[in-house]
Enzyme design. Sequence first.
Site, PDB file in Angstrom:
ATOM      1  N   ASP A 113      45.962 -20.251  24.857  1.00 55.81           N
ATOM      2  CA  ASP A 113      46.995 -19.243  24.395  1.00 55.81           C
ATOM      3  C   ASP A 113      48.113 -19.402  25.222  1.00 55.81           C
ATOM      4  O   ASP A 113      48.259 -18.597  26.171  1.00 55.81           O
ATOM      5  CB  ASP A 113      46.328 -18.185  24.014  1.00 55.81           C
ATOM      6  CG  ASP A 113      47.285 -17.101  23.615  1.00 55.81           C
ATOM      7  OD1 ASP A 113      48.422 -17.177  23.576  1.00 55.81           O
ATOM      8  OD2 ASP A 113      46.782 -15.905  23.157  1.00 55.81           O
ATOM      9  N   GLN A 158      52.721 -16.461  26.026  1.00 52.78           N
ATOM     10  CA  GLN A 158      53.304 -15.832  27.105  1.00 52.78           C
ATOM     11  C   GLN A 158      53.813 -17.014  28.114  1.00 52.78           C
ATOM     12  O   GLN A 158      54.944 -16.631  28.851  1.00 52.78           O
ATOM     13  CB  GLN A 158      52.763 -14.732  27.937  1.00 52.78           C
ATOM     14  CG  GLN A 158      52.429 -13.605  27.143  1.00 52.78           C
ATOM     15  CD  GLN A 158      53.705 -12.908  26.504  1.00 52.78           C
ATOM     16  OE1 GLN A 158      54.689 -13.134  27.167  1.00 52.78           O
ATOM     17  NE2 GLN A 158      53.522 -12.496  25.378  1.00 52.78           N
ATOM     18  N   HIS A 192      44.359 -10.902  24.105  1.00 51.73           N
ATOM     19  CA  HIS A 192      45.008  -9.975  23.170  1.00 51.73           C
ATOM     20  C   HIS A 192      44.105 -10.331  21.988  1.00 51.73           C
ATOM     21  O   HIS A 192      43.509 -11.152  21.691  1.00 51.73           O
ATOM     22  CB  HIS A 192      46.598 -10.130  22.638  1.00 51.73           C
ATOM     23  CG  HIS A 192      47.099 -11.620  22.328  1.00 51.73           C
ATOM     24  ND1 HIS A 192      47.872 -11.702  21.137  1.00 51.73           N
ATOM     25  CD2 HIS A 192      46.639 -12.924  22.686  1.00 51.73           C
ATOM     26  CE1 HIS A 192      48.184 -12.999  21.175  1.00 51.73           C
ATOM     27  NE2 HIS A 192      47.407 -13.599  21.962  1.00 51.73           N
ATOM     28  N   CYS A 220      48.135  -4.518  22.348  1.00 50.24           N
ATOM     29  CA  CYS A 220      47.165  -5.450  21.523  1.00 50.24           C
ATOM     30  C   CYS A 220      46.239  -5.942  22.298  1.00 50.24           C
ATOM     31  O   CYS A 220      45.478  -7.125  22.123  1.00 50.24           O
ATOM     32  CB  CYS A 220      47.681  -6.575  20.645  1.00 50.24           C
ATOM     33  SG  CYS A 220      48.782  -5.867  19.258  1.00 50.24           S
ATOM     34  N   LYS A 259      58.818 -16.272  21.232  1.00 53.61           N
ATOM     35  CA  LYS A 259      58.743 -15.627  22.614  1.00 53.61           C
ATOM     36  C   LYS A 259      59.571 -16.672  23.491  1.00 53.61           C
ATOM     37  O   LYS A 259      59.455 -16.583  24.728  1.00 53.61           O
ATOM     38  CB  LYS A 259      57.276 -15.572  22.983  1.00 53.61           C
ATOM     39  CG  LYS A 259      56.700 -14.399  22.079  1.00 53.61           C
ATOM     40  CD  LYS A 259      55.474 -13.841  22.716  1.00 53.61           C
ATOM     41  CE  LYS A 259      54.601 -13.352  21.657  1.00 53.61           C
ATOM     42  NZ  LYS A 259      54.657 -11.874  21.838  1.00 53.61           N
TER      43      LYS A 259
END
Lengths: 405, 142
Positions: free
Chosen positions: A199, A202, A122, A363, A225
């Site tokens: 990252d 998620q 993203h 994104c 999240k």
Amino acid sequence: MIDVQKIKQDFPILHQEVNGHPLVYFDNAATTQKPQSVIDALNQYYTGYNSNVHRGAHALADKATREFEATRETIQKFLNAEHLEEIIFTRGTTEGINLVAATFGKAFINEGDEIIISSLEHHSNIVPWQMLCEQKGAILKVIPVNDNGEIIFEEYLNLLSDKTKLVSVVHASNALGTINPVKDIIREAHKIGAKVLLDGAQSSAHLHIDVQDLDCDFFVFSAHKVFGPTGIGALYGKKDLLNAMPPYQGGGEMIKEVTFEKTTYNELPYKFEAGTPNIADTVAFRHALEYVNELGKDFISARENELLTYATEQLNAIDKVRIIGTAAKKVSVISFVIEGIHPYDIGMMLDARGIAIRTGHHCTQPLMNRFGLEGTARASFAVYNSLEEVDKLVEGIKRIIKMFG
Amino acid sequence: MSINEIQDSIIDDFSILGGDRESTIFYIMELGQQLPTLEAEYQIDENLIKGCQSKVWLTTDFEGGKVTYKADSNTDITKGLISLLIRILSGRSPKEIMDADLYFIDKIGMSGVIGSQRSNGFAAMIKQMKLYALAYSAKQNA
């Protein structure tokens, strides 16, 4: 034994009607809803012990500091970091990446060096590296993906060279759900001496995270999240590496001593935490992680996999629906397009039936370009969702196709 | 019919839907599908309206003191929205367009139906249509 019915009861926001229909919230990849314990923690901080941390000589400040620092310990355990001071509070994933780009980048990236990212990233894991490359004359390389939305590992190996200084990849894709083979990615990067940032925006809510086992150099994620508040997140970094990096921002807790001639910087983790932090949300962050720990990642994964498998089967059975992102390993994200209907229109029509999904490029514009799409419709599931709610989504999609497909 | 008569007829059409959000969206999409496709030569970046999340191409003609509009979009809902504006404003004089009070938008509760982002896009469409009218008016008076 976890009472599945009770899980939804823990989330007050889910018990409402939207546009005359019971809310079906399938936008969890954008942000998750918050359990009552997280909401209560915010309330208790402001009604019980609102105070600044680390400096006060009174009871409220002491309690605030203890509650604040307890979150750091919980994150350490959540990620299985070796040292407490390896956990830096940030505003979220994006700030974590920017922090590494600014500080690791300043110290270790030079002209002609190469940074590798993947096509799944993203914008937050693209733009900071583009900015750094521009400043330093470094080069950004991108691992391509196949038609299933999985990175092509051979291409990654081809990109690695003695010029590679950093590999920054997403653990699980927000747009397609793909889980990257991060252990293999890290192992190969380390062979040539490059560092790796994961990252975890998620992955953190869905997968077991063990930064020692993964051997990643950096891991970033956001509280919101993982059922926590917005505006707070964490960066994990290996201690030696963080020690070798210059501070990020100046002021507040990051100093040891300031004179007009020279400033010396505080120890980890405070070196990277300038200014008064987001205390209430940091405290509530712990309650979110405790909630996840209580349910257990195994339970969460099993339940989300059930939702993903069921939804995938149902959507695959509908003519005119095409699922984008069919990787062998996925988190509970399902991106799709309907022939002849724009994703925005799909989103609005489902919203009219109380079903919240995300539409657009998520994104990840370069990834959408890879698939020749402007965007997709995306349903992303959390542990509080049910198979009956998936049925409502499927019914809604069938209705849209009947009317306009 | 005057601009206001057309607006009143649109308000009547929407009132039949009884404020049901889904029916209203379906109706707007149907309007979108009924609007003729804009020739490919006009679907170019210069004709895109800035401020719309979806793509909206708008082109105009000015003949006999009247402005005519043609438009297209990549989404049916947006196309439906601009079809309403075309129905009201196309074939009018620049002055009529500039002076038009588009009260139908509030009367049919448009912002509640299409949400804030699309409302901004809708406002951008109106602004662009009025800007064309202003430009033709200036040309007329030059």
